[in-house]
Write a protein that holds these residues in place. Structure first.
Motif, PDB file in Angstrom:
ATOM      1  N   PRO A 169       1.336  21.432 -10.552  1.00  0.00           N
ATOM      2  CA  PRO A 169       2.220  21.540  -9.204  1.00  0.00           C
ATOM      3  C   PRO A 169       1.971  20.627  -8.045  1.00  0.00           C
ATOM      4  O   PRO A 169       3.148  20.073  -7.622  1.00  0.00           O
ATOM      5  CB  PRO A 169       1.678  22.856  -8.713  1.00  0.00           C
ATOM      6  N   GLN A 170       0.718  20.035  -8.021  1.00  0.00           N
ATOM      7  CA  GLN A 170       0.633  18.996  -7.065  1.00  0.00           C
ATOM      8  C   GLN A 170       0.984  17.538  -7.279  1.00  0.00           C
ATOM      9  O   GLN A 170       1.744  17.231  -6.759  1.00  0.00           O
ATOM     10  CB  GLN A 170      -0.812  18.713  -6.739  1.00  0.00           C
ATOM     11  N   THR A 171       0.820  17.249  -8.363  1.00  0.00           N
ATOM     12  CA  THR A 171       1.655  15.800  -9.226  1.00  0.00           C
ATOM     13  C   THR A 171       3.155  16.019  -8.987  1.00  0.00           C
ATOM     14  O   THR A 171       3.794  15.016  -8.761  1.00  0.00           O
ATOM     15  CB  THR A 171       1.007  15.253 -10.324  1.00  0.00           C
ATOM     16  N   VAL A 172       3.768  17.147  -9.390  1.00  0.00           N
ATOM     17  CA  VAL A 172       5.061  17.517  -9.412  1.00  0.00           C
ATOM     18  C   VAL A 172       5.706  17.077  -7.999  1.00  0.00           C
ATOM     19  O   VAL A 172       6.642  16.471  -7.675  1.00  0.00           O
ATOM     20  CB  VAL A 172       5.739  18.524 -10.104  1.00  0.00           C
ATOM     21  N   GLY A 173       4.930  17.843  -7.109  1.00  0.00           N
ATOM     22  CA  GLY A 173       5.315  17.869  -5.347  1.00  0.00           C
ATOM     23  C   GLY A 173       4.999  16.520  -5.333  1.00  0.00           C
ATOM     24  O   GLY A 173       6.112  15.988  -4.517  1.00  0.00           O
ATOM     25  N   GLN A 174       4.318  15.770  -5.544  1.00  0.00           N
ATOM     26  CA  GLN A 174       3.998  14.139  -5.233  1.00  0.00           C
ATOM     27  C   GLN A 174       5.070  13.393  -5.586  1.00  0.00           C
ATOM     28  O   GLN A 174       6.135  12.565  -4.878  1.00  0.00           O
ATOM     29  CB  GLN A 174       2.787  13.579  -5.920  1.00  0.00           C
ATOM     30  N   LEU A 175       5.793  13.648  -7.029  1.00  0.00           N
ATOM     31  CA  LEU A 175       6.818  12.857  -7.563  1.00  0.00           C
ATOM     32  C   LEU A 175       8.111  13.134  -6.821  1.00  0.00           C
ATOM     33  O   LEU A 175       9.064  12.212  -6.493  1.00  0.00           O
ATOM     34  CB  LEU A 175       7.093  13.383  -8.985  1.00  0.00           C
ATOM     35  N   GLN A 233       0.877  -1.304  -0.080  1.00  0.00           N
ATOM     36  CA  GLN A 233       0.025   0.063  -0.050  1.00  0.00           C
ATOM     37  C   GLN A 233       0.947   1.199   0.145  1.00  0.00           C
ATOM     38  O   GLN A 233       0.424   2.449   0.043  1.00  0.00           O
ATOM     39  CB  GLN A 233      -0.854  -0.017   1.210  1.00  0.00           C
ATOM     40  N   ASN A 234       2.228   0.885  -0.352  1.00  0.00           N
ATOM     41  CA  ASN A 234       2.982   2.124   0.008  1.00  0.00           C
ATOM     42  C   ASN A 234       3.937   2.482  -1.163  1.00  0.00           C
ATOM     43  O   ASN A 234       5.016   1.580  -1.522  1.00  0.00           O
ATOM     44  CB  ASN A 234       3.873   2.145   1.148  1.00  0.00           C
ATOM     45  N   PRO A 235       3.737   3.135  -2.232  1.00  0.00           N
ATOM     46  CA  PRO A 235       4.392   3.253  -3.527  1.00  0.00           C
ATOM     47  C   PRO A 235       5.919   3.464  -3.330  1.00  0.00           C
ATOM     48  O   PRO A 235       6.783   2.676  -4.079  1.00  0.00           O
ATOM     49  CB  PRO A 235       3.692   4.326  -4.364  1.00  0.00           C
ATOM     50  N   ALA A 236       6.359   4.257  -2.490  1.00  0.00           N
ATOM     51  CA  ALA A 236       7.563   4.666  -2.408  1.00  0.00           C
ATOM     52  C   ALA A 236       8.630   3.725  -1.765  1.00  0.00           C
ATOM     53  O   ALA A 236       9.525   3.185  -2.176  1.00  0.00           O
ATOM     54  CB  ALA A 236       7.855   6.131  -1.432  1.00  0.00           C
ATOM     55  N   HIS A 237       7.861   2.906  -0.574  1.00  0.00           N
ATOM     56  CA  HIS A 237       8.498   1.657  -0.038  1.00  0.00           C
ATOM     57  C   HIS A 237       8.798   0.546  -1.113  1.00  0.00           C
ATOM     58  O   HIS A 237       9.676  -0.239  -1.171  1.00  0.00           O
ATOM     59  CB  HIS A 237       7.746   1.366   1.043  1.00  0.00           C
ATOM     60  N   MET A 238       7.743   0.548  -1.716  1.00  0.00           N
ATOM     61  CA  MET A 238       7.604  -0.731  -2.819  1.00  0.00           C
ATOM     62  C   MET A 238       8.511  -0.389  -3.841  1.00  0.00           C
ATOM     63  O   MET A 238       9.302  -1.422  -4.447  1.00  0.00           O
ATOM     64  CB  MET A 238       6.116  -0.860  -3.168  1.00  0.00           C
ATOM     65  N   PHE A 239       8.813   0.780  -4.506  1.00  0.00           N
ATOM     66  CA  PHE A 239       9.452   1.215  -5.405  1.00  0.00           C
ATOM     67  C   PHE A 239      11.113   0.977  -4.925  1.00  0.00           C
ATOM     68  O   PHE A 239      11.793   0.293  -5.548  1.00  0.00           O
ATOM     69  CB  PHE A 239       9.608   2.628  -5.658  1.00  0.00           C
ATOM     70  N   ALA A 240      11.198   0.992  -3.712  1.00  0.00           N
ATOM     71  CA  ALA A 240      12.598   0.780  -3.151  1.00  0.00           C
ATOM     72  C   ALA A 240      12.882  -0.701  -2.969  1.00  0.00           C
ATOM     73  O   ALA A 240      14.000  -1.168  -3.332  1.00  0.00           O
ATOM     74  CB  ALA A 240      12.589   1.276  -1.663  1.00  0.00           C
ATOM     75  N   VAL A 241      12.004  -1.541  -2.613  1.00  0.00           N
ATOM     76  CA  VAL A 241      11.850  -2.804  -2.140  1.00  0.00           C
ATOM     77  C   VAL A 241      12.447  -3.394  -3.565  1.00  0.00           C
ATOM     78  O   VAL A 241      13.165  -4.447  -3.558  1.00  0.00           O
ATOM     79  CB  VAL A 241      10.836  -3.452  -1.439  1.00  0.00           C
ATOM     80  N   VAL A 279      11.420   9.756  -0.635  1.00  0.00           N
ATOM     81  CA  VAL A 279      11.069   8.703   0.368  1.00  0.00           C
ATOM     82  C   VAL A 279      11.800   7.502  -0.140  1.00  0.00           C
ATOM     83  O   VAL A 279      12.382   6.626   0.694  1.00  0.00           O
ATOM     84  CB  VAL A 279       9.752   8.819   0.509  1.00  0.00           C
ATOM     85  N   ALA A 280      11.314   7.034  -1.346  1.00  0.00           N
ATOM     86  CA  ALA A 280      11.832   5.842  -1.897  1.00  0.00           C
ATOM     87  C   ALA A 280      13.570   5.849  -1.751  1.00  0.00           C
ATOM     88  O   ALA A 280      13.878   4.798  -1.314  1.00  0.00           O
ATOM     89  CB  ALA A 280      11.739   5.854  -3.435  1.00  0.00           C
ATOM     90  N   THR A 281      14.155   6.942  -2.018  1.00  0.00           N
ATOM     91  CA  THR A 281      15.796   6.941  -2.008  1.00  0.00           C
ATOM     92  C   THR A 281      16.208   6.660  -0.422  1.00  0.00           C
ATOM     93  O   THR A 281      16.975   5.596  -0.177  1.00  0.00           O
ATOM     94  CB  THR A 281      16.128   8.322  -2.364  1.00  0.00           C
ATOM     95  N   ALA A 282      15.466   7.130   0.676  1.00  0.00           N
ATOM     96  CA  ALA A 282      15.799   7.135   1.990  1.00  0.00           C
ATOM     97  C   ALA A 282      15.292   5.616   2.283  1.00  0.00           C
ATOM     98  O   ALA A 282      16.317   5.001   3.202  1.00  0.00           O
ATOM     99  CB  ALA A 282      14.956   8.239   2.737  1.00  0.00           C
ATOM    100  N   TYR A 283      14.237   4.995   1.923  1.00  0.00           N
ATOM    101  CA  TYR A 283      13.909   3.873   2.047  1.00  0.00           C
ATOM    102  C   TYR A 283      14.803   2.792   1.556  1.00  0.00           C
ATOM    103  O   TYR A 283      15.266   1.862   2.370  1.00  0.00           O
ATOM    104  CB  TYR A 283      12.458   3.638   1.876  1.00  0.00           C
ATOM    105  N   ALA A 284      15.474   3.199   0.455  1.00  0.00           N
ATOM    106  CA  ALA A 284      16.391   2.102  -0.138  1.00  0.00           C
ATOM    107  C   ALA A 284      17.447   2.151   0.707  1.00  0.00           C
ATOM    108  O   ALA A 284      18.365   1.124   0.968  1.00  0.00           O
ATOM    109  CB  ALA A 284      16.457   2.483  -1.737  1.00  0.00           C
ATOM    110  N   GLY A 285      18.046   3.514   1.318  1.00  0.00           N
ATOM    111  CA  GLY A 285      19.322   3.482   1.988  1.00  0.00           C
ATOM    112  C   GLY A 285      19.044   2.700   3.128  1.00  0.00           C
ATOM    113  O   GLY A 285      20.189   2.050   3.679  1.00  0.00           O
ATOM    114  N   GLU A 286      17.801   2.555   3.776  1.00  0.00           N
ATOM    115  CA  GLU A 286      17.614   1.491   4.980  1.00  0.00           C
ATOM    116  C   GLU A 286      17.733   0.189   4.609  1.00  0.00           C
ATOM    117  O   GLU A 286      18.331  -0.437   5.330  1.00  0.00           O
ATOM    118  CB  GLU A 286      16.299   2.011   5.584  1.00  0.00           C
TER     119      GLU A 286
END
Ligand code: PA5
Length: 462
Positions: free
Chosen positions: A396-402, A245-253, A408-415
């Motif tokens: 602006p909203q979708t760019v902020g999202q991206l 349910q978490n796109p950034a974490h899934m991207f990193a995993v 978040v994905a980068t930080a999670y991949a770091g973990e």
């Protein structure tokens, strides 16, 4: 924003894909990384940027409104994280030929120039292009000591003072830097320059949503509150513990599993010109954050994944052959939009020529989206890991999202890699060598080390 990772799975692409069971095996690492993200959130000051900048945004907007009528050009002097973000947001949200437009069509905003490198030809040509006395120079340096940026600043300060005198020159320089440390804050205070701050705990490549990115964007008429709103929306989407349910974490995993299986390269390939520089910005974020020699326990790990920024359909005619048939060492992430902001239709000119006739009456919108779908099909058929990020429209909203998603994905991949994603010790060696070669005080030992390095042999130079 949607992340479709069907084509990362063995069930879809065969033996090069990730078996669903792998996600189960990784549960302990995933749980550890998720917990670490929560525990370390107070240290990740960039995560609070969507929420704590109301006063700063007001100051930026007031300052931009006051200065815009006095200038024709807004010039960013910055490099790395201090340049790539402003460029990405400008390209995403403004007209592709923004600087060429007459001022009224730019919403009465100044032209934007980003001078990151110290190639002498670039700066000299800039002075041939703009009137420095009608420009505002934004010196952006978190550390306040980057040679590239500070040298540009010194050149421009001297030029402005020569043309305008010290007092009037002051109005043409605005600084963005750490509030406490570095040369730039010292100079800004001494000279009385208008200054915006990068919070001390936010590193360069995570700083786009601070005044580093917000100030240039505001001068170019971009809705900076919308950017922050989008980042907050993504923060909410990235709050789930369950990675499905978490796109950034899934991207990193998925990237982490890829790295464990020899996928040493990730390609970010937007099918929208407006997002190409977001891919460039991501490349720095992913490379500098994850490319590390040591893990958090001090063990030599030499991890990381090489990011490549590509563009669909352009790079279908350049890189795609390699992605589809070369080594199985890549993940291709396509980035698409449901709706482009403009529509253009191909005339039905050559109905009698089958190889052109099929294009008649088709929009470029449909053509590009179809090419993206076809590339996805081809990569999947060739057994290549690929996934797709789709946003409804570039706003602006979708760019902020991206931006927030990739951070978040980068930080999670770091973990997951158990490394420090927020430092860049590998960059320091080159910087120190530059200082030593210039004889900077305090770098004598480094100079001696360089002098003692083996001399190159002529026989190996042709
Ligand atoms: O992410 C980083 O820290 C770096 O890429 C910096 O952004 C880059 O080196 C420029 O640094 P500074 O903003 O301190 O001039």
């Amino acid at each position: 924003m949607k992340l479709d990772y069907n084509n990362m799975l063995a069930e879809r692409i065969g033996k090069e894909g990730i078996p669903l069971t792998a996600l189960g095996y990784l549960a302990p690492q995933v749980e550890r990384a998720t917990q670490a993200m929560k525990d370390k959130r107070p240290q990740m000051a960039w995560r609070e940027l969507p929420y704590n900048q109301a006063v700063i945004v007001k100051d930026i907007l007031e300052y931009a409104a006051e200065m815009k009528p006095q200038i024709d050009a807004f010039v960013v002097l910055g490099i790395g994280g201090s340049a790539l973000g402003p460029l990405a947001v400008q390209q995403a949200l403004n007209h592709p030929f923004y600087n060429e437009l007459p001022r009224e069509k730019r919403g009465d905003n100044p032209k934007l120039y980003v001078v990151d490198n110290v190639d002498p030809e670039r700066l000299v040509h800039l002075f041939e292009t703009i009137d420095p006395t009608r420009a505002l120079f934004n010196v952006i340096s978190k550390s306040g000591s980057t040679s590239e940026t500070m040298s540009q600043f010194m050149i421009i300060q001297a030029l402005l003072e020569e043309k305008l005198g010290k007092e009037r020159a002051r109005k043409h320089i605005v600084c963005t830097t750490d509030p406490e440390s570095g040369n730039l804050i010292t100079i800004a205070k001494q000279e009385g320059y208008k200054t915006f701050y990068v919070p001390s705990a936010v590193g360069g490549r995570f700083s786009e949503l601070t005044p580093v990115g917000l100030l240039p964007a505001a001068f170019c008429g971009i809705d900076i509150e919308g950017l922050l709103e989008g980042a907050a929306q993504m923060d909410a989407m990235c709050g789930e513990d369950d990675i499905t349910q978490n796109p950034a974490h899934m991207f990193a995993v998925l990237h982490y599993i890829g790295m464990l299986h020899g996928k040493n390269i990730t390609v970010l390939m937007p099918y929208a010109d407006s997002l190409k520089l977001v891919a460039d910005w991501f490349a720095q974020l992913w490379a500098e954050s994850l490319g590390k020699k040591f893990d958090l326990d001090g063990k030599v790990v030499n991890v990381g994944q090489t990011p490549i920024s590509a563009l669909g359909a352009t790079d279908q005619h350049s890189q795609l052959q390699l992605y589809a048939e070369g080594p199985y060492d890549k993940i291709v992430v396509m980035m698409g939009v449901d709706e482009y902001r403009k529509t253009i239709t191909i005339p039905k000119s050559y109905g009698d020529m089958p190889s052109l006739g099929f294009l008649g009456g088709v929009t470029h919108n449909k053509l590009l989206q179809t090419m993206q779908a076809a590339t996805e099909y081809a990569l999947t058929k060739a057994g290549r890991m690929n996934m797709t990020i789709t946003i409804p429209k570039v706003t602006p909203q979708t760019v902020g999202q991206l931006l927030y998603f990739f951070e978040v994905a980068t930080a999670y991949a770091g973990e997951l890699l158990n490394i420090n994603a927020f430092d860049q010790p590998g960059v320091e060696e080159g910087k120190n060598a530059t200082y030593a070669l210039f004889g900077r005080p305090g770098y004598d030992a480094k100079k001696a080390e360089l002098d003692a390095a083996p001399v190159k042999e002529e026989q190996y130079i042709i």
